[in-house]
Design a protein around this motif. Sequence first.
Motif, PDB file in Angstrom:
ATOM      1  N   GLY A 152      -0.576 -15.663  -3.590  1.00  0.00           N
ATOM      2  CA  GLY A 152       0.343 -16.586  -4.250  1.00  0.00           C
ATOM      3  C   GLY A 152       1.571 -15.872  -4.802  1.00  0.00           C
ATOM      4  O   GLY A 152       2.690 -16.399  -4.731  1.00  0.00           O
ATOM      5  N   GLU A 153       1.383 -14.666  -5.338  1.00  0.00           N
ATOM      6  CA  GLU A 153       2.508 -13.906  -5.887  1.00  0.00           C
ATOM      7  C   GLU A 153       3.521 -13.549  -4.803  1.00  0.00           C
ATOM      8  O   GLU A 153       4.742 -13.651  -5.014  1.00  0.00           O
ATOM      9  N   VAL A 154       3.033 -13.131  -3.650  1.00  0.00           N
ATOM     10  CA  VAL A 154       3.941 -12.764  -2.563  1.00  0.00           C
ATOM     11  C   VAL A 154       4.729 -13.979  -2.087  1.00  0.00           C
ATOM     12  O   VAL A 154       5.954 -13.925  -1.904  1.00  0.00           O
ATOM     13  N   LEU A 155       4.040 -15.103  -1.893  1.00  0.00           N
ATOM     14  CA  LEU A 155       4.738 -16.304  -1.434  1.00  0.00           C
ATOM     15  C   LEU A 155       5.766 -16.774  -2.456  1.00  0.00           C
ATOM     16  O   LEU A 155       6.872 -17.188  -2.098  1.00  0.00           O
ATOM     17  N   SER A 156       5.412 -16.711  -3.738  1.00  0.00           N
ATOM     18  CA  SER A 156       6.346 -17.147  -4.783  1.00  0.00           C
ATOM     19  C   SER A 156       7.547 -16.218  -4.910  1.00  0.00           C
ATOM     20  O   SER A 156       8.638 -16.646  -5.277  1.00  0.00           O
ATOM     21  N   THR A 157       7.341 -14.948  -4.587  1.00  0.00           N
ATOM     22  CA  THR A 157       8.419 -13.970  -4.700  1.00  0.00           C
ATOM     23  C   THR A 157       9.330 -13.963  -3.475  1.00  0.00           C
ATOM     24  O   THR A 157      10.552 -13.847  -3.594  1.00  0.00           O
ATOM     25  N   VAL A 158       8.742 -14.117  -2.291  1.00  0.00           N
ATOM     26  CA  VAL A 158       9.474 -13.909  -1.046  1.00  0.00           C
ATOM     27  C   VAL A 158       9.880 -15.199  -0.359  1.00  0.00           C
ATOM     28  O   VAL A 158      10.993 -15.316   0.158  1.00  0.00           O
ATOM     29  N   VAL A 159       9.003 -16.203  -0.362  1.00  0.00           N
ATOM     30  CA  VAL A 159       9.220 -17.391   0.471  1.00  0.00           C
ATOM     31  C   VAL A 159       9.481 -18.645  -0.369  1.00  0.00           C
ATOM     32  O   VAL A 159      10.586 -19.187  -0.373  1.00  0.00           O
ATOM     33  N   THR A 188       6.772  -2.395   3.015  1.00  0.00           N
ATOM     34  CA  THR A 188       6.568  -2.766   4.414  1.00  0.00           C
ATOM     35  C   THR A 188       7.460  -3.936   4.799  1.00  0.00           C
ATOM     36  O   THR A 188       8.002  -3.984   5.913  1.00  0.00           O
ATOM     37  N   LEU A 189       7.656  -4.867   3.901  1.00  0.00           N
ATOM     38  CA  LEU A 189       8.543  -5.996   4.155  1.00  0.00           C
ATOM     39  C   LEU A 189       9.996  -5.534   4.263  1.00  0.00           C
ATOM     40  O   LEU A 189      10.772  -6.064   5.075  1.00  0.00           O
ATOM     41  N   GLU A 190      10.357  -4.561   3.453  1.00  0.00           N
ATOM     42  CA  GLU A 190      11.714  -4.009   3.536  1.00  0.00           C
ATOM     43  C   GLU A 190      11.946  -3.341   4.887  1.00  0.00           C
ATOM     44  O   GLU A 190      13.043  -3.415   5.450  1.00  0.00           O
ATOM     45  N   MET A 191      10.902  -2.702   5.427  1.00  0.00           N
ATOM     46  CA  MET A 191      11.026  -2.107   6.757  1.00  0.00           C
ATOM     47  C   MET A 191      11.283  -3.174   7.816  1.00  0.00           C
ATOM     48  O   MET A 191      12.069  -2.980   8.743  1.00  0.00           O
ATOM     49  N   ALA A 192      10.591  -4.309   7.672  1.00  0.00           N
ATOM     50  CA  ALA A 192      10.775  -5.395   8.645  1.00  0.00           C
ATOM     51  C   ALA A 192      12.210  -5.906   8.630  1.00  0.00           C
ATOM     52  O   ALA A 192      12.730  -6.337   9.674  1.00  0.00           O
ATOM     53  N   ARG A 193      12.865  -5.844   7.479  1.00  0.00           N
ATOM     54  CA  ARG A 193      14.249  -6.308   7.385  1.00  0.00           C
ATOM     55  C   ARG A 193      15.228  -5.373   8.085  1.00  0.00           C
ATOM     56  O   ARG A 193      16.349  -5.757   8.387  1.00  0.00           O
ATOM     57  N   LEU A 194      14.790  -4.147   8.326  1.00  0.00           N
ATOM     58  CA  LEU A 194      15.652  -3.181   9.004  1.00  0.00           C
ATOM     59  C   LEU A 194      15.651  -3.340  10.523  1.00  0.00           C
ATOM     60  O   LEU A 194      16.535  -2.829  11.200  1.00  0.00           O
ATOM     61  N   ILE A 195      14.649  -4.049  11.046  1.00  0.00           N
ATOM     62  CA  ILE A 195      14.482  -4.123  12.494  1.00  0.00           C
ATOM     63  C   ILE A 195      15.575  -4.979  13.121  1.00  0.00           C
ATOM     64  O   ILE A 195      15.860  -6.087  12.662  1.00  0.00           O
ATOM     65  N   ALA A 196      16.164  -4.455  14.167  1.00  0.00           N
ATOM     66  CA  ALA A 196      17.143  -5.202  14.961  1.00  0.00           C
ATOM     67  C   ALA A 196      16.826  -4.978  16.432  1.00  0.00           C
ATOM     68  O   ALA A 196      16.560  -3.845  16.853  1.00  0.00           O
ATOM     69  N   PHE A 240       0.801  -1.228   0.000  1.00  0.00           N
ATOM     70  CA  PHE A 240       0.000   0.000   0.000  1.00  0.00           C
ATOM     71  C   PHE A 240       0.834   1.279   0.000  1.00  0.00           C
ATOM     72  O   PHE A 240       0.521   2.221  -0.749  1.00  0.00           O
ATOM     73  N   PRO A 241       1.906   1.406   0.809  1.00  0.00           N
ATOM     74  CA  PRO A 241       2.693   2.645   0.757  1.00  0.00           C
ATOM     75  C   PRO A 241       3.206   2.969  -0.643  1.00  0.00           C
ATOM     76  O   PRO A 241       3.240   4.133  -1.055  1.00  0.00           O
ATOM     77  N   GLN A 242       3.586   1.940  -1.392  1.00  0.00           N
ATOM     78  CA  GLN A 242       4.076   2.167  -2.752  1.00  0.00           C
ATOM     79  C   GLN A 242       2.933   2.576  -3.687  1.00  0.00           C
ATOM     80  O   GLN A 242       3.075   3.456  -4.532  1.00  0.00           O
ATOM     81  N   GLU A 252      12.385   6.470  -3.374  1.00  0.00           N
ATOM     82  CA  GLU A 252      12.845   5.100  -3.134  1.00  0.00           C
ATOM     83  C   GLU A 252      11.683   4.170  -2.854  1.00  0.00           C
ATOM     84  O   GLU A 252      11.711   2.995  -3.237  1.00  0.00           O
ATOM     85  N   THR A 253      10.631   4.673  -2.203  1.00  0.00           N
ATOM     86  CA  THR A 253       9.440   3.858  -1.937  1.00  0.00           C
ATOM     87  C   THR A 253       8.834   3.359  -3.248  1.00  0.00           C
ATOM     88  O   THR A 253       8.357   2.222  -3.337  1.00  0.00           O
ATOM     89  N   LEU A 254       8.863   4.212  -4.277  1.00  0.00           N
ATOM     90  CA  LEU A 254       8.295   3.831  -5.574  1.00  0.00           C
ATOM     91  C   LEU A 254       9.070   2.684  -6.226  1.00  0.00           C
ATOM     92  O   LEU A 254       8.530   1.973  -7.068  1.00  0.00           O
ATOM     93  N   LEU A 255      10.311   2.485  -5.823  1.00  0.00           N
ATOM     94  CA  LEU A 255      11.141   1.430  -6.412  1.00  0.00           C
ATOM     95  C   LEU A 255      10.970   0.093  -5.686  1.00  0.00           C
ATOM     96  O   LEU A 255      11.450  -0.934  -6.162  1.00  0.00           O
ATOM     97  N   LEU A 256      10.298   0.100  -4.540  1.00  0.00           N
ATOM     98  CA  LEU A 256      10.136  -1.112  -3.737  1.00  0.00           C
ATOM     99  C   LEU A 256       8.778  -1.755  -4.011  1.00  0.00           C
ATOM    100  O   LEU A 256       7.743  -1.087  -3.948  1.00  0.00           O
ATOM    101  N   ILE A 257       8.774  -3.039  -4.298  1.00  0.00           N
ATOM    102  CA  ILE A 257       7.515  -3.743  -4.540  1.00  0.00           C
ATOM    103  C   ILE A 257       6.750  -3.921  -3.240  1.00  0.00           C
ATOM    104  O   ILE A 257       5.541  -3.703  -3.170  1.00  0.00           O
ATOM    105  N   TYR A 258       7.467  -4.333  -2.182  1.00  0.00           N
ATOM    106  CA  TYR A 258       6.849  -4.544  -0.876  1.00  0.00           C
ATOM    107  C   TYR A 258       7.601  -3.721   0.173  1.00  0.00           C
ATOM    108  O   TYR A 258       8.404  -4.255   0.945  1.00  0.00           O
TER     109      TYR A 258
END
Length: 365
Positions: free
Chosen positions: A106-113, A251-259, A28-30, A243-249
């Motif tokens: 299905g698209e998200v699972l095939s792309t990410v997982v 929100t998922l990229e944000m989750a990868r930043l969390i430490a 949605f943000p994109q 940069e948000t426009l270049l990201l497909i997902y």
Amino acid sequence: MQKIEKLSTIQLAIVISSTIFGPYVLSFPQLIAQTADNAAPLMTVVGSCCVAFSLFVFTRLSQRFSDQTLLSYSQTVIGKLPALFANCMVFACFFITTALLFRQFGEVLSTVVFRKTPIEMSILMMLILVALSCRRNSIQFAYVHLFYWPFVIFPFLFLIFMSMKSVHFLNWLPVLGNEAPNWPLAILSTASLYLGSFIITMLLPITEKPARAMKSVMLGIAVSASLYLLLVLSTIGIYGVRETLLLIYPTLEMARLIAVGDDVIERMDALFIIMWVINVYTTMFSTYYITSITFSKLLKFQDHRLVTTLLIPFLFGVSLLPQDQFQLYRFSRIADESSYLFLTGYALLLWIVSVIRRKGGHSHG
């Protein structure tokens, strides 16, 4: 005599918010940044306000016929033949949007997982799971949402809270965007996210206090709208619009930043995607349920359980029609936005006609 179970005001609000906050949280943000630029947060608020109006109409209309669903009282308001045509359109709206939701899953699972797993298998497994879940009555349907609601809401609150430390507030400026946003398209992009809120027309007859249904609806939409707004603010605040426009997902990229704990625990995206699957499940559970109930009423079946099984091959076939991900999102946006406009217009027409013809009881405050 056995007491009939009813939903409380809070329970109805939970079902609505659980249904609304769905699969589009990843992208949605994109999507809103494409149409609104830096004005994306503002357009999210305006779109949510438009949905609040639509839900106001849905609720006021349903309160006039608090013991019936829309499929029943529409015949009383505009006559059997026009209602039959309109209800077929309602079925078509939810049938198409539900099928496309399965394809997006299905698209998200095939792309990410599951990158080596055929997308057909991912779609079919979720389709069967949701179909089996829909073989329940309305009270059991609501209880499923009540159980999963914490898993739908709290992981995203955690994500937003943890990501705020990386936000650059200058990325939010200018508030009105660098260019004039496409207001109609931006508002529709947000409003179409709330399509599942139509569930209020199915659940009001089993609500304990129909007079308080408006409070439930507004509370449910407030929770979901706040989460969508926070996701847009945090995403654009971290990456900026370009940069948000270049990201497909994004929100998922944000989750990868969390430490957590000085980078002791990193890459929270794996856990996040599990929570997202639950999030998707609750939304598709509602849209599939509406589809099956609507179709069973059109066929004059007493029980909708047979219909939930009959719909599986048709939904599966339609979900595979888009040729690629770009075509899928183009079809999804057209279907979601058209469905939102039709359902809002239909509810507004029924409400006006019922008031003019003095059909149903007085709407409750």
